[in-house]
Design a protein around this motif. Sequence first.
Motif, short mmCIF file in Angstrom:
data_model
loop_
_atom_site.label_atom_id
_atom_site.label_comp_id
_atom_site.label_asym_id
_atom_site.label_seq_id
_atom_site.Cartn_x
_atom_site.Cartn_y
_atom_site.Cartn_z
N THR A 239 0.83 -1.21 0.00
CA THR A 239 0.00 0.00 0.00
C THR A 239 0.86 1.26 0.00
O THR A 239 0.59 2.21 -0.75
CB THR A 239 -0.93 0.00 1.23
OG1 THR A 239 -1.75 -1.17 1.19
CG2 THR A 239 -1.82 1.24 1.22
N SER A 242 2.61 1.74 -3.42
CA SER A 242 1.77 2.22 -4.53
C SER A 242 1.60 3.74 -4.50
O SER A 242 1.20 4.33 -5.50
CB SER A 242 0.40 1.56 -4.46
OG SER A 242 -0.29 1.92 -3.27
N LYS A 243 1.92 4.37 -3.38
CA LYS A 243 1.77 5.82 -3.25
C LYS A 243 3.10 6.57 -3.39
O LYS A 243 3.11 7.80 -3.33
CB LYS A 243 1.15 6.14 -1.89
CG LYS A 243 -0.24 5.54 -1.70
CD LYS A 243 -0.78 5.81 -0.32
CE LYS A 243 -2.16 5.17 -0.13
NZ LYS A 243 -2.70 5.39 1.23
N LYS A 244 4.17 5.85 -3.56
CA LYS A 244 5.49 6.48 -3.70
C LYS A 244 5.77 6.84 -5.16
O LYS A 244 5.14 6.30 -6.07
CB LYS A 244 6.57 5.54 -3.17
CG LYS A 244 6.52 5.28 -1.67
CD LYS A 244 7.63 4.35 -1.24
CE LYS A 244 7.60 4.09 0.26
NZ LYS A 244 8.67 3.15 0.69
N ALA A 355 -4.32 -2.63 -3.27
CA ALA A 355 -3.26 -1.65 -3.49
C ALA A 355 -2.61 -1.82 -4.86
O ALA A 355 -2.27 -0.84 -5.52
CB ALA A 355 -2.20 -1.77 -2.40
N ASP A 358 -4.54 -0.22 -7.55
CA ASP A 358 -4.57 1.24 -7.48
C ASP A 358 -3.29 1.89 -8.00
O ASP A 358 -3.13 3.12 -7.90
CB ASP A 358 -4.78 1.68 -6.03
CG ASP A 358 -6.21 1.45 -5.58
OD1 ASP A 358 -7.09 1.33 -6.46
OD2 ASP A 358 -6.44 1.36 -4.34
N SER A 360 -0.82 3.75 -10.20
CA SER A 360 -1.08 4.73 -11.26
C SER A 360 -0.57 4.22 -12.61
O SER A 360 0.32 3.36 -12.68
CB SER A 360 -0.41 6.06 -10.93
OG SER A 360 1.00 5.89 -10.85
#
Length: 434
Positions: A239, A242-244, A355, A358, A360
């Motif tokens: 999770t 996936s946001k880095k 995750a 999701d 990008s």
Amino acid sequence: MKVHQLTMRRSNKRCGLHVCLRHAMRLARWTGFFPLQGLGQAYADGTRYKIVSLYFIYNFTTLLGQLVMSCFAILLFFQTEVTLNSISNVIFYVTSLISAVLFLKLAKQWPRLMARATETEQGLTELKLQNKVIVKCCVIAYVAMALALVEHILCTSFNLTFVMHCLKEAEITTNVMENYVVHRMPYVFKYVPYSLFWAFLFEYLCLQSTFVWSFNDVLITCFSIYITAYFQNLNQVVTANSKKNKDNMIPWSTLRVHYSKLVRLVKEIDNHISSFILLAFFTDLFYICLQLFNSLHRNYASFKFCNELQTKQALTSPSYLLYYLYSFIFLVLRATMLSLFASNVHCASLEPVHAVYDVSSTLYDNEVRRFQLQLHHTKVGLTGKFFYVTRNMVLKVIGTIITYEIVLLQYTITPNPYYNGTKVILNISSHSYS
């Protein structure tokens, strides 16, 4: 310098699975079911399975004792009328014997399993097992077995009180002890003459069987907690990843390999404990249904010195109510704990998929796609040989129990109160669950 290097080398070999389970397995070893040396050490490489050892001799005598108890129960089953009491005795001791054999097999394979777990943990460079997981396993093991001991003490206390009441004795005497033991274990003392030695021996064998019945649930629960913790840790890492941005993120190939290693470890563990899972679900389901049956039929195996009025008084006494409620609640809570923790393995293995989906479009590549496909098509979970332990399966089991209860309510038949001068009904003990 050499001492420091040795310490670093040993710390790298620390096995989280061994640390999570070693306290629980020591309880099994103390009661004669797990003849493995080295459980007192914090490192798995110190465990040894040796035939020439006191632990193995203790385990061999335990196996022999469980075999004898099973033979007595089966012999009585075929020589008397078939009742729920005789059936429950056979199931209780036969499953205890099977558990003893499975624990012996697990002890032999334990060093190999720990080596496999150590190798996997060392390859999970981005994951870490938290200390609270280890503490959780230890607390569950000690608390659950302490509660099982309390249940056995309550059972013994009620049976002693019942015998003393029937014999009109104010204190525990030799006569009370003899009648208590013969009343508790008629499947033994129908063939063996009573003596103090045999009384203590068979009472201890009964205590061992009671222990291993509860410990099966504890063993599966601790394994489940360990596996679930790693999958939850992986989900947190995935999770966050996936946001880095692309420069700071962990390569998706690395996380996919971590997932693959965890899946292989689950399959390795499942190969060793799937028989325990099948046995635990069978026994828990049987005794819960038996408890529900007894809740409708408030029956008890009449003592030869007790008339029907005295038996009814015993069944309405506070000691009986305390034991009955405690044993039923403990059984249900233990079965619930086993089901929920074991099914959490399957649920936790599915969490990373959210995750990964999701990610990008700018970071999406072939490794992410491979990870998605692997998560979608790989079914992970503990099994009972023929079924996966999932929440849907647990709900089906609960539905089966409810259906059984409804059928009993519709077809409750008043039993024949006498057979050869005594009531043909269940005996209250820690294993027959009346």
